[in-house]
Design a protein around this motif. Structure first.
Motif, mmCIF file in Angstrom:
data_model
loop_
_atom_site.group_PDB
_atom_site.id
_atom_site.type_symbol
_atom_site.label_atom_id
_atom_site.label_comp_id
_atom_site.label_asym_id
_atom_site.label_seq_id
_atom_site.Cartn_x
_atom_site.Cartn_y
_atom_site.Cartn_z
ATOM 1 N N LEU A 142 -33.864 24.723 -7.421
ATOM 2 C CA LEU A 142 -33.454 23.618 -8.102
ATOM 3 C C LEU A 142 -34.676 23.122 -8.935
ATOM 4 O O LEU A 142 -34.737 23.137 -10.254
ATOM 5 N N GLY A 143 -35.793 22.755 -8.211
ATOM 6 C CA GLY A 143 -36.753 22.373 -8.847
ATOM 7 C C GLY A 143 -37.444 23.303 -9.784
ATOM 8 O O GLY A 143 -37.873 22.838 -10.819
ATOM 9 N N ALA A 144 -37.571 24.647 -9.524
ATOM 10 C CA ALA A 144 -38.406 25.401 -10.369
ATOM 11 C C ALA A 144 -37.289 25.710 -11.516
ATOM 12 O O ALA A 144 -37.947 25.781 -12.729
ATOM 13 N N ASN A 145 -35.996 25.761 -11.372
ATOM 14 C CA ASN A 145 -35.148 25.971 -12.525
ATOM 15 C C ASN A 145 -35.270 24.762 -13.559
ATOM 16 O O ASN A 145 -35.346 24.785 -14.605
ATOM 17 N N ILE A 146 -35.432 23.421 -13.048
ATOM 18 C CA ILE A 146 -35.479 22.369 -13.742
ATOM 19 C C ILE A 146 -36.857 22.464 -14.649
ATOM 20 O O ILE A 146 -37.106 21.874 -15.871
ATOM 21 N N ALA A 147 -37.812 22.694 -13.897
ATOM 22 C CA ALA A 147 -39.405 23.031 -14.755
ATOM 23 C C ALA A 147 -39.174 23.964 -15.974
ATOM 24 O O ALA A 147 -39.697 23.542 -17.005
ATOM 25 N N ARG A 148 -38.359 25.143 -15.846
ATOM 26 C CA ARG A 148 -38.106 26.001 -16.799
ATOM 27 C C ARG A 148 -37.256 25.229 -17.645
ATOM 28 O O ARG A 148 -37.553 25.669 -18.985
ATOM 29 N N LYS A 149 -36.229 24.459 -17.480
ATOM 30 C CA LYS A 149 -35.382 24.043 -18.380
ATOM 31 C C LYS A 149 -36.257 23.033 -19.360
ATOM 32 O O LYS A 149 -35.985 23.044 -20.581
ATOM 33 N N ILE A 150 -37.217 22.232 -18.812
ATOM 34 C CA ILE A 150 -37.995 21.264 -19.605
ATOM 35 C C ILE A 150 -38.719 22.098 -20.495
ATOM 36 O O ILE A 150 -39.073 21.615 -21.298
ATOM 37 N N SER A 260 -40.610 16.034 -29.137
ATOM 38 C CA SER A 260 -39.688 15.753 -30.200
ATOM 39 C C SER A 260 -38.485 14.866 -29.998
ATOM 40 O O SER A 260 -38.274 14.852 -28.489
ATOM 41 N N THR A 261 -37.643 14.435 -30.849
ATOM 42 C CA THR A 261 -36.512 13.779 -30.345
ATOM 43 C C THR A 261 -35.694 14.651 -29.658
ATOM 44 O O THR A 261 -34.905 14.086 -28.561
ATOM 45 N N GLU A 262 -35.502 16.060 -30.104
ATOM 46 C CA GLU A 262 -34.727 16.929 -29.182
ATOM 47 C C GLU A 262 -35.258 17.109 -27.816
ATOM 48 O O GLU A 262 -34.425 17.163 -26.701
ATOM 49 N N GLU A 263 -36.359 17.232 -27.506
ATOM 50 C CA GLU A 263 -37.091 17.283 -26.359
ATOM 51 C C GLU A 263 -36.829 16.053 -25.314
ATOM 52 O O GLU A 263 -36.481 16.074 -24.132
ATOM 53 N N VAL A 264 -36.981 15.086 -25.992
ATOM 54 C CA VAL A 264 -36.811 13.723 -25.116
ATOM 55 C C VAL A 264 -35.317 13.664 -24.620
ATOM 56 O O VAL A 264 -35.009 13.383 -23.430
ATOM 57 N N ARG A 266 -33.452 16.271 -24.282
ATOM 58 C CA ARG A 266 -33.308 17.211 -22.845
ATOM 59 C C ARG A 266 -33.780 16.707 -21.913
ATOM 60 O O ARG A 266 -33.044 17.010 -20.596
ATOM 61 N N ILE A 267 -34.995 16.127 -21.785
ATOM 62 C CA ILE A 267 -35.435 15.430 -20.583
ATOM 63 C C ILE A 267 -34.384 14.447 -19.860
ATOM 64 O O ILE A 267 -34.270 14.520 -18.579
ATOM 65 N N CYS A 268 -33.867 13.553 -20.917
ATOM 66 C CA CYS A 268 -32.944 12.719 -20.125
ATOM 67 C C CYS A 268 -31.721 13.342 -19.606
ATOM 68 O O CYS A 268 -31.422 12.860 -18.699
ATOM 69 N N GLU A 269 -31.165 14.510 -20.515
ATOM 70 C CA GLU A 269 -29.919 15.259 -19.752
ATOM 71 C C GLU A 269 -30.405 15.865 -18.256
ATOM 72 O O GLU A 269 -29.658 15.937 -17.581
ATOM 73 N N ILE A 270 -31.541 16.189 -18.328
ATOM 74 C CA ILE A 270 -32.063 17.041 -17.091
ATOM 75 C C ILE A 270 -32.291 16.019 -16.062
ATOM 76 O O ILE A 270 -31.602 16.341 -14.831
ATOM 77 N N PHE A 271 -32.806 14.856 -16.286
ATOM 78 C CA PHE A 271 -32.677 13.871 -15.143
ATOM 79 C C PHE A 271 -31.537 13.112 -14.849
ATOM 80 O O PHE A 271 -31.207 12.800 -13.778
ATOM 81 N N ALA A 272 -30.346 13.262 -15.816
ATOM 82 C CA ALA A 272 -28.993 12.906 -15.549
ATOM 83 C C ALA A 272 -28.648 13.911 -14.502
ATOM 84 O O ALA A 272 -27.820 13.458 -13.445
ATOM 85 N N GLU A 273 -28.829 15.255 -14.761
ATOM 86 C CA GLU A 273 -28.422 16.371 -13.506
ATOM 87 C C GLU A 273 -28.967 15.950 -12.381
ATOM 88 O O GLU A 273 -28.177 16.103 -11.176
ATOM 89 N N VAL A 274 -29.970 15.506 -12.337
ATOM 90 C CA VAL A 274 -30.765 15.254 -11.003
ATOM 91 C C VAL A 274 -30.080 13.928 -10.280
ATOM 92 O O VAL A 274 -30.034 14.066 -9.028
ATOM 93 N N ILE A 275 -29.824 13.034 -11.119
ATOM 94 C CA ILE A 275 -29.102 11.995 -10.459
ATOM 95 C C ILE A 275 -27.917 12.365 -10.011
ATOM 96 O O ILE A 275 -27.526 11.812 -8.982
ATOM 97 N N ASP A 276 -27.136 12.924 -10.621
ATOM 98 C CA ASP A 276 -25.586 13.378 -10.202
ATOM 99 C C ASP A 276 -25.622 14.247 -9.022
ATOM 100 O O ASP A 276 -24.782 14.399 -8.516
ATOM 101 N N ALA A 277 -26.984 15.192 -8.812
ATOM 102 C CA ALA A 277 -26.780 16.269 -7.932
ATOM 103 C C ALA A 277 -26.807 15.551 -6.635
ATOM 104 O O ALA A 277 -26.573 16.086 -5.347
#
Length: 451
Positions: A142-150, A260-264, A266-277
Motif C-alpha cells: 500500500l505504501g509503495a502504491n501511494i508513493a506512485r500515486k503521488i 500545482s492546485t491539482e497536485e495538492v 491529489r495528495i489530499c485525496e490520497i491521505f483521505a484514503e489513508v485515513i479511511d483505510a
C-alpha cells in the motif's frame, strides 16, 4: 487561499508525516527525525543528488501504508493495534524471547479470561511468521502504491516496499538478503531504527541495538558508518534542537518543486484514503463527506475556489482520527469515558497537523470544527454559532450525513429518509438551516437523486 505553485511538495509531505506517526503509536515527529538520521548517513556515504532526493521522500512517507493493516492487527490480537505496533518496534521479533511473549500477553484480548488469552497468545506465536509476512506485505505494498500515486517515482516506491527486509533474509515481505535489498531501503531501515530506540531509550541504547543486529537485520557497513557518525557526535547533531520540522524542510532535497492546485488536491485525496483505510467501517467516509460538502456549497452559490477549500478540509477533517486505536473505531458497544476523551481529542490533532501546511489558510480551522454545534454542545472547543463560519457548518453537516449513511460497528446503515429525519430534528439548534436546505436541494438534483 491556496493558489497554484505555492506549497512545496516536501513541506506538505513533512507536515502530513505527523499523521502517520499517530497510526504507528510513535513519538510525534518520528518520520521527520528518521529522515534527518537517514540524510546524515547519505551525506557520509556521498550519495548522488537523485538518490538523496529519493531517500528523503521515502523516509518521510515510509509509514504511509500503516493504516491499511490496522484493522487486521486488531482482529488478530483483539486489543489496541497502536500499542501493539509501538511495542513490536522495540522487539527483535525474529527470535523467541520473554519480552515478545510478555508483549503478546499484555496486548492480546485484554480483559478476557486467562484461558482465552493463553489460547490467543499460543495461536499468535504459532502463526507469527505468516502473520508478520501478511501484515508487512499489506503496509509495504500500500505504501509503495501511494508513493506512485503521488508521483514520487519508482525509486521511492521500491525503497518503501523493501524497508522491512533484513540483511540475513529474515525480513519481509519477500525475504530478500544482503545487497539484493536496495541500498536506500537499507539506509532507511537503519535510520528508522535509530529514531525508534533513541526516542524511547536514548541514542546510546539505539547504537547498542543497532550493533547487536548488524549482519542480521542491518547491513554491517551501514552500521559501521552509523557508529563512526555516533563517535563524532554527528548523529546527535543531526536531530539536535527542538524544531525538527524546520530542520527537515531546510534539507531541501535536490528535486524541488511547488505543487500545482491539482497536485495538492491529489495528495489530499490520497491521505483521505489513508485515513479511511484505518477501519473497514470508514472505507469511503472522507471522500463521501467531501462530495456532500461540495454539493451543499454549490447549491449555496460558492465560488470554485471556496468549494475547493471546503473539499480539502472535508477530505482531511478526520486526519487526527489516525490516533484512535481500532478498539475504539470498531467497538460494537458504548465507549468508556476515557475512550470518549480520546475521540473528542481527534479534531484538535487534525488542526495541529494541518496547521503545519503552508498557505492552508482557514482549512485547519474548518477541519477541526466538524463536530461543533450551533448551540455550543459540540466538541472539542464547545464553539457556538457566532464562532462557526459557514464553511465549517457545511463540513459539519456533510460529516454527519455521510456517517449516518454508512454502516457502523454498533448499527446498520440507515435509510436516506431516516438520515434526513435525524438531521432535521437538529435544525436550527445544532445544524445550520440554510445548509440543510441546500443539502436537500443537492440530494434531489441529478445525478444524485437519492430521495
Amino acid at each position: 487561499m491556496i493558489g497554484t505553485h505555492q506549497i512545496p511538495m516536501h513541506e506538505m509531505l513533512a507536515a502530513l508525516s505527523y499523521a502517520l506517526d499517530l497510526t504507528e503509536g510513535a513519538i510525534p515527529g518520528h518520520a521527520i527525525r528518521s529522515c534527518l538520521y537517514g540524510m546524515r548517513i547519505a551525506d557520509e556515504l556521498g550519495l548522488p543528488e537523485l538518490d538523496r532526493t529519493t531517500l528523503y521522500y521515502a523516509l518521510l512517507l515510509k509509514d504511509v501504508g500503516c493504516s491499511g493493516n490496522a484493522a487486521r492487527m486488531y482482529s488478530l490480537i483483539g486489543g489496541d493495534d497502536r500499542r501493539m505496533k509501538h511495542d513490536v518496534r522495540l522487539l527483535d521479533w525474529t527470535r523467541p524471547s520473554l519480552a515478545a511473549f510478555s508483549t503478546l500477553w499484555h496486548q492480546a484480548l485484554p480483559g478476557s479470561s486467562a484461558i482465552l488469552r493463553t489460547g490467543r497468545v499460543l495461536k499468535l506465536a504459532l502463526d507469527q511468521n505468516k502473520n508478520s509476512r501478511t501484515m508487512i506485505a499489506i503496509r509495504a505494498e500500500l505504501g509503495a502504491n501511494i508513493a506512485r500515486k503521488i508521483g514520487l517515482g519508482e525509486g521511492v516506491a521500491e525503497t518503501i516496499l523493501r524497508l522491512n527486509e533484513h540483511w540475513d533474509g529474515s525480513g519481509y515481505p519477500q525475504g530478500q538478503r544482503g545487497q539484493t535489498i536496495p541500498l536506500l531501503s537499507r539506509i532507511a531501515a537503519v535510520a528508522q531504527h535509530l529514531d525508534i530506540f533513541a526516542s524511547e531509550t536514548g541514542l546510546s541504547r539505539a547504537m547498542q541495538e543497532l550493533t547487536d543486529r548488524a549482519g542480521r537485520w542491518f547491513d554491517p557497513e551501514l552500521v559501521r558508518v552509523a557508529r563512526c557518525l555516533y563517535s563524532r557526535s554527528q548523529l546527535r547533531a543531526a536531530v539536535g534542537g527542538f524544531d525538527h520540522f524546520a530542520r527537515v524542510k531546510q534539507l531541501r532535497p535536490g528535486t524541488l518543486r511547488s505543487l500545482s492546485t491539482e497536485e495538492v488536491d491529489r495528495i489530499c485525496e490520497i491521505f483521505a484514503e489513508v485515513i479511511d483505510a484505518k477501519s473497514s467501517f470508514t472505507r469511503s467516509h472522507s471522500s463521501s463527506t467531501a462530495r456532500i460538502a461540495v454539493g451543499i456549497a454549490g447549491e449555496l452559490g460558492f465560488t470554485v475556489q471556496r468549494r475547493n477549500r471546503i473539499r480539502r478540509a472535508a477530505l482531511l477533517h478526520d486526519i487526527g482520527k489516525l490516533s484512535l486505536p481500532n478498539t475504539i473505531l470498531d467497538k460494537t458497544g458504548p465507549l468508556s469515558p476515557d475512550e470518549w476523551d480520546a475521540v473528542r481529542a481527534h479534531p484538535i490533532l487534525s488542526r495541529q497537523i494541518l496547521d503545519r501546511i503552508p498557505h492552508f489558510g482557514e482549512i485547519p480551522a474548518i477541519a477541526a470544527q466538524h463536530h461543533e454545534k450551533l448551540d455550543g454542545g459540540g466538541y472539542p472547543f464547545g464553539l457556538s454559532g457566532r464562532d462557526l463560519s459557514l464553511d465549517s457548518r457545511i463540513v459539519a453537516l456533510a460529516d454527519i450525513f455521510a456517517a449516518l449513511s454508512e454502516k457502523r460497528p454498533y448499527r446498520k446503515t440507515l435509510e436516506i429518509g431516516e438520515v434526513i429525519n435525524i438531521l432535521e430534528s437538529d435544525v436550527p439548534n445544532k445544524l445550520d438551516p440554510d445548509c440543510f436546505e441546500a443539502l436537500l436541494r443537492y440530494l434531489h438534483s441529478a445525478p444524485y437523486a437519492t430521495i
